[in-house]
Design a protein around this motif. Sequence first.
Motif, short mmCIF file in Angstrom:
data_model
loop_
_atom_site.label_atom_id
_atom_site.label_comp_id
_atom_site.label_asym_id
_atom_site.label_seq_id
_atom_site.Cartn_x
_atom_site.Cartn_y
_atom_site.Cartn_z
N PHE A 116 -9.38 -3.44 -4.35
CA PHE A 116 -10.10 -2.30 -3.79
C PHE A 116 -11.55 -2.31 -4.29
O PHE A 116 -11.82 -2.80 -5.38
N VAL A 122 -3.40 5.35 -0.97
CA VAL A 122 -4.80 5.73 -0.77
C VAL A 122 -5.34 5.10 0.52
O VAL A 122 -4.89 4.05 0.95
N ARG A 141 0.82 -1.21 0.00
CA ARG A 141 0.00 0.00 0.00
C ARG A 141 0.85 1.26 0.00
O ARG A 141 0.34 2.35 -0.24
N GLU A 154 -2.35 1.74 -11.30
CA GLU A 154 -3.08 3.00 -11.41
C GLU A 154 -4.57 2.74 -11.55
O GLU A 154 -5.00 1.71 -12.08
N SER A 155 -5.35 3.69 -11.07
CA SER A 155 -6.80 3.58 -11.14
C SER A 155 -7.27 3.79 -12.58
O SER A 155 -6.78 4.66 -13.28
N LEU A 199 -2.74 3.53 -6.90
CA LEU A 199 -3.48 2.96 -5.78
C LEU A 199 -2.58 2.11 -4.88
O LEU A 199 -2.76 2.06 -3.67
N CYS A 200 -1.62 1.42 -5.49
CA CYS A 200 -0.75 0.51 -4.75
C CYS A 200 0.43 0.12 -5.64
O CYS A 200 0.52 0.57 -6.78
N ILE A 229 -10.39 9.37 -5.65
CA ILE A 229 -9.37 9.06 -6.64
C ILE A 229 -9.87 9.43 -8.02
O ILE A 229 -11.08 9.57 -8.23
N VAL A 249 -10.45 -1.53 1.26
CA VAL A 249 -9.20 -2.15 0.82
C VAL A 249 -9.35 -3.63 1.15
O VAL A 249 -9.55 -4.00 2.31
N ILE A 271 -12.66 5.46 -2.59
CA ILE A 271 -12.26 4.15 -2.07
C ILE A 271 -13.22 3.77 -0.94
O ILE A 271 -13.35 4.50 0.04
N VAL A 293 -14.41 0.54 -5.22
CA VAL A 293 -14.50 1.97 -5.50
C VAL A 293 -15.96 2.32 -5.81
O VAL A 293 -16.63 1.63 -6.57
N ASP A 296 -4.49 7.81 -10.91
CA ASP A 296 -3.90 7.86 -9.58
C ASP A 296 -3.32 6.49 -9.22
O ASP A 296 -3.93 5.46 -9.49
#
Length: 163
Positions: A158, A108, A98, A133-134, A120-121, A114, A143, A140, A160, A118
């Motif tokens: 995740f 995040v 993360r 990336e998202s 995310l991990c 988001i 998780v 969010i 969303v 972006d």
Amino acid sequence: MDLKEIQNLIKFVAKSGASEVKLEMDDFKITIKTGEEGKGETTILQQVPMMGNTMQQPAMQQQPVAQQVPVQEAEKPKADVSDNYITVKSPIIGTFYRKPAPDKPTFVEVGADIKVGDVLCVIEAMKLFNEIESEVSGKIVKVLVDDSSPVEFDQPLFLVDPS
């Protein structure tokens, strides 16, 4: 021995500093070799053929039971989770992180807004860190994976809320 146990064994051997570990069970053999820094690691898994029909038959009987359980478990989360949520899934096999580094904040948090692009991990695969990336904008909601856990291809990471 299942895949998670093998992955945990590989991690343990890598952290222990051992150069080679051999594990022999009744039905399989595993050899894990780690080289010098940067050389990578090698894992060899051999399935030993079973002798006689009596040992093969129980294995066949266990497979249908294993297939029925995930189907039932997969249906339960769908009923609990709102249809409005989008699931972000892992594009690769590796280790889920993360944070970009142990001393850095997480990418995040639950409740974070988001947008597309972006990060995310990070998923580490074969000593390479891949930023995930998202592909959606939203918030969010949850998780689904613990930090530093192994993840499989297409495993949900995740939830969303796109609204």
